[in-house]
Design a protein around this motif. Structure first.
Motif, PDB file in Angstrom:
ATOM      1  N   LEU A 148       0.682  -1.210  -0.010  1.00  0.00           N
ATOM      2  CA  LEU A 148      -0.070  -0.031  -0.152  1.00  0.00           C
ATOM      3  C   LEU A 148       1.006   1.208   0.122  1.00  0.00           C
ATOM      4  N   SER A 149       2.044   1.131   0.537  1.00  0.00           N
ATOM      5  CA  SER A 149       2.952   2.377   0.666  1.00  0.00           C
ATOM      6  C   SER A 149       3.315   2.989  -0.882  1.00  0.00           C
ATOM      7  N   PHE A 207       1.260   3.205  -2.917  1.00  0.00           N
ATOM      8  CA  PHE A 207      -0.158   3.803  -4.105  1.00  0.00           C
ATOM      9  C   PHE A 207      -0.887   4.952  -3.138  1.00  0.00           C
ATOM     10  N   ASP A 208      -1.553   5.751  -3.844  1.00  0.00           N
ATOM     11  CA  ASP A 208      -2.669   6.648  -3.424  1.00  0.00           C
ATOM     12  C   ASP A 208      -4.000   5.717  -3.202  1.00  0.00           C
ATOM     13  N   VAL A 209      -4.090   5.352  -1.807  1.00  0.00           N
ATOM     14  CA  VAL A 209      -4.960   4.260  -1.513  1.00  0.00           C
ATOM     15  C   VAL A 209      -6.629   4.829  -1.450  1.00  0.00           C
ATOM     16  N   ASP A 269      -7.014   2.168  -6.406  1.00  0.00           N
ATOM     17  CA  ASP A 269      -5.720   2.564  -5.765  1.00  0.00           C
ATOM     18  C   ASP A 269      -4.777   3.058  -6.876  1.00  0.00           C
ATOM     19  N   TRP A 317      -1.107   4.084  -8.576  1.00  0.00           N
ATOM     20  CA  TRP A 317       0.081   3.789  -8.225  1.00  0.00           C
ATOM     21  C   TRP A 317       0.997   5.044  -8.245  1.00  0.00           C
ATOM     22  N   ASN A 353       4.900   8.399  -1.932  1.00  0.00           N
ATOM     23  CA  ASN A 353       4.539   8.813  -0.422  1.00  0.00           C
ATOM     24  C   ASN A 353       5.917   8.602   0.381  1.00  0.00           C
ATOM     25  N   ASP A 362      -4.854   9.585   4.702  1.00  0.00           N
ATOM     26  CA  ASP A 362      -3.708   9.295   3.825  1.00  0.00           C
ATOM     27  C   ASP A 362      -3.332   7.785   4.031  1.00  0.00           C
ATOM     28  N   GLY A 421      -1.946   5.626   2.292  1.00  0.00           N
ATOM     29  CA  GLY A 421      -0.656   5.446   1.412  1.00  0.00           C
ATOM     30  C   GLY A 421       0.626   6.053   2.253  1.00  0.00           C
ATOM     31  N   SER A 465       1.247   4.125   5.620  1.00  0.00           N
ATOM     32  CA  SER A 465       2.169   2.789   5.440  1.00  0.00           C
ATOM     33  C   SER A 465       3.511   3.074   4.838  1.00  0.00           C
TER      34      SER A 465
END
Lengths: 307, 441
Positions: free
Chosen positions: A52-53, A55-57, A63, A65, A70, A275, A277, A280
């Motif tokens: 997840l870190s 991505f913009d979750v 999500d 990429w 991040n 937030d 992402g 994470s």
């Protein structure tokens, strides 16, 4: 003769193979429940967090990429940088303070007397009390008027009420004091185990030579408990950077962010600012730093052992 | 040796395979439980007292419609919602703050709602419906409850000291100082305080509580430009003046005006008003029930917030009914929303011995004071209708509120700083927040 020789050999080989299979399988069956728990509740979430870190979750929008965005954003955020500074101060101070106090308690409470066992049990209670409960109790103790428990004591000595938690210059140290109180008993038990293993004849020899108390401590006790101290330092390295509950319950990271630590900042990113992402990424960096720190402590411990 | 290693490897493979199947079995189990079309999973962010009120509301709904409710009062709402979002399995219905709508919508967590699809929608005012419009112009929530901050004040202390309830900031300060210094509780000790302030930055409390002062001082946090974008507005002269006033008079002046520990206090720890040692508290009307029980109805009254230079506006907020995205139970969700906004549903939630979860009813056929037979609620309803402002609901307001709270808390903590430059810095931070959402003018 030939037939007789052949038959025992074949039978033996078959039996050996079956025995190996059974023996090899049994330990894994016993380990399975623990492995299942670790897999589901530790390793899978950890892997998911790393994933997840990047991505913009947004689970329902898809999500997006973002690669290392991040990480870049989190590491260049000045509040996060402040939080790292606070974490280092708090982690180091808390760890060293808890080790020192644990050592003192271990020396004081070592022995076989029944009353000592009762006192040791009482002193150990902070280690088994929920951190959130301890946080609430200490917040009451730190109440900033003359009615507060600690301020009542200070008032007795003519010191005016101290704002332990609302003064940004004091809040981090107040949090550290609570952390030392929580972890010292845990260290005490480990160091006490180390003390129990010290060869008594060394003390007798030292007494024969007429050494002072300090010299005995310096040349006999400390070298003897180095393995226990190694363990305590390793645990401190792992735990020191991961402070969360103590800070969150006591001050919430305030006032003015003066007690914001790595984990409370990651928490705010994830759940107050949504937030995920960024949170994470902050957590993954913390994981890497913790691993690095643990490996470093172990390296120096082993090198020390060799010497 | 080779044989032994090979057999261990085989055993390991078998163990891992077993784990995988066991994990799959766990997953399968939860799916079937959540699939009942005649049961709605409903979350509210409630403490046990408020949850007891919701239980009665949902029991009445089930009795009327036959649709069962799996009710979850969730205190750590946002963390658990994120967990559910990450598994793409949301609760069917969520009742939570209006200010969170933009946040949820920006993450795609909500279904769009056509007001016409909710029976009884015409009984909700256009003003209320306008508060549930998202960035894209569609509605994403059904209004459920509204409220406005009002001033709770100790009337027994006022009487004893010969004072009147304050109507301006300056009068409020005078009353607060009198409460702090003239021993209104008559116990001979200097243990009373003027007012309660939840001034912590945690979860944005400083901005949430302080916004009423910003409105009264003529300031805004962000300003809409009428085209769906916003500009940060915390560097205005009104904002600088207001924040300076708050700093000088509430936090950095005579400290007895506010309760001890104001800078790290959140609402759950700022209990000085109900504990009986603080004289005023600007807070939501949901506390009326609590204060009646802990303090006593005879000891305090509810009055409009004292006015600042720009008037007496207070923060308005409330709760909406939200439908979880992709739940597949739209008809049942609409039925629940229709009941919740109906006169029957609203009345159950407004009354009873537990904390009310509908404060000012969104159903315009109901009057808060009449339903409760309590004139104090007229003060609240009038404040909401005539003198209140909401946070903008359409943007994801969470980071804006948090950054504002961080800045205010720092200003109030380090008393010597220059307010103007610190607010200019905040403005740049807010511009970044808006830009992240493609909402910067």
């Amino acid at each position: 003769m030939t037939a007789t020789v052949t038959t025992p050999a074949a039978r033996g080989a078959f039996k050996a193979r079956k025995v190996f299979n059974k023996k090899a399988l049994v330990p894994w069956l016993f380990l399975a429940p623990g492995l299942l728990l670790a897999l589901v509740f530790k390793f899978w979430p950890m892997a998911k967090g790393v994933w997840l870190s990047f991505f913009d979750v947004r689970p329902f929008l898809g999500d997006r990429w973002t690669g290392l965005d991040n990480y870049t954003r989190v590491l260049t955020d000045h509040r996060f940088q402040d939080a790292i500074g606070h974490t280092l101060v708090l982690g180091i101070g808390q760890s060293l303070g808890a080790i020192f106090l644990g050592f003192v308690l271990a020396l004081l409470l070592e022995g076989q007397a029944r009353s000592l066992k009762i006192v040791r049990t009482a002193v150990f209670l902070p280690a088994v009390t929920a951190t959130a409960v301890v946080g609430e109790l200490w917040r009451l103790m730190y109440y900033p008027t003359s009615d507060g428990l600690i301020n009542s004591g200070l008032n007795f000595f003519g010191i005016g009420p101290v704002q332990f938690l609302d003064n940004p210059d004091l809040a981090l140290w107040s949090t550290m004091a609570m952390g030392i109180w929580i972890w010292a008993p845990y260290n005490m038990v480990i160091i006490m185990a180390g003390l129990a293993g010290v060869d008594r004849s060394l003390y007798e020899a030292a007494a024969m030579d007429g050494v002072s108390l300090w010299q005995r401590l310096r040349y006999v006790t400390l070298p003897a408990i180095r393995p226990a101290l190694g363990i305590v330092l390793t645990l401190a390295a792992i735990r020191g950077l991961r402070v969360f509950t103590e800070v969150y319950v006591l001050t919430g990271g305030g006032p003015a962010g003066s007690t914001e630590v790595w984990m409370t900042r990651a928490y705010t990113l994830g759940f107050t600012r949504n937030d995920i992402g960024g949170a994470s990424a902050a957590s993954v960096v913390l994981l890497c730093v913790t691993l690095l720190l643990t490996v470093t402590v172990n390296y120096f411990r082993k090198r020390g052992d060799v010497r | 040796m080779g044989d032994r290693r090979r057999s261990r490897r085989l055993a390991a493979v078998l163990a891992v395979t077993g784990l995988a199947f066991a994990t799959a079995a766990c997953g399968a189990g939860s799916d079937s439980a959540g699939g009942d079309p005649n049961t709605l999973e409903v979350w509210t962010r409630s403490n046990p007292d408020a949850a007891a009120t919701y239980e009665r509301v949902f029991a009445a709904f089930t009795k009327k419609t036959g649709i069962k409710i799996d009710y979850q009062p969730v205190i750590n709402f946002d963390q658990q919602l994120q967990s559910r979002a990450s598994t793409k399995d949301l609760p069917d219905v969520m009742i939570n703050d209006t200010a969170l709508m933009g946040s949820y919508q920006s993450q795609g967590l909500l279904k769009a709602i056509a007001p016409d699809s909710i029976v009884g929608h015409d009984q909700i005012t256009a003003k209320s419906w306008s508060s549930t419009v998202g960035i894209d112009g569609k509605h994403y929530g059904v209004p459920y409850s509204r409220q406005a901050q009002t001033l709770m004040i100790r009337k027994d202390w006022l009487r004893k000291l010969g004072l009147e309830a304050p109507t301006t900031w300056q009068e409020m300060l005078s009353v607060a100082k009198a409460f702090a210094t003239r021993d209104p509780d008559g116990d001979g000790k200097a243990d009373t305080y003027g007012m309660v302030v939840p001034g912590s930055a945690q979860n944005g409390y400083a901005a949430w509580w302080g916004s009423s002062f910003l409105w009264q001082g003529g300031a805004k946090i962000v300003e809409p430009d009428g085209r769906g974008t916003y500009r940060p507005a915390m560097d205005s002269a009104a904002a600088v003046h207001t924040v300076t006033w708050m700093k000088d008079n509430l936090f950095c002046g005579d400290n007895a005006v506010t309760q001890p520990g104001a800078l790290t206090a959140i609402t759950s720890t700022a209990t000085n008003f109900q504990d009986g040692n603080a004289g005023m508290y600007m807070t939501g009307p949901y506390n009326i029930t609590t204060f009646d029980q802990t303090l006593g109805k005879d000891k305090y009254e509810v009055v409009p917030a004292p006015a600042g230079p720009a008037g007496g506006d207070v923060l308005a907020d409330g709760e909406n009914v939200y439908f979880g995205a992709k739940t597949g139970k739209t008809k049942q969700e609409q039925a629940l929303a229709a009941f919740l906004i109906s006169p029957e549903g609203q009345k159950i939630a407004m009354t009873g011995e537990n904390q009310p979860v509908v404060r000012i009813p969104v159903n315009s056929t109901l009057d808060a004071a009449t339903v409760r037979d309590d004139a104090r609620w007229s003060v609240v309803q009038k404040a909401y209708e005539d003198a209140s402002q909401q946070f903008p609901n359409a943007p994801d307001f969470a980071p804006i509120k948090q950054d504002t709270a961080d800045s205010l808390n720092a200003i109030f903590t380090y008393c010597g700083g220059d307010v103007g430059s610190q607010l200019k810095e905040l403005n740049e931070t807010l511009a970044g927040d808006l830009k992240d959402q493609d909402l910067l003018k």
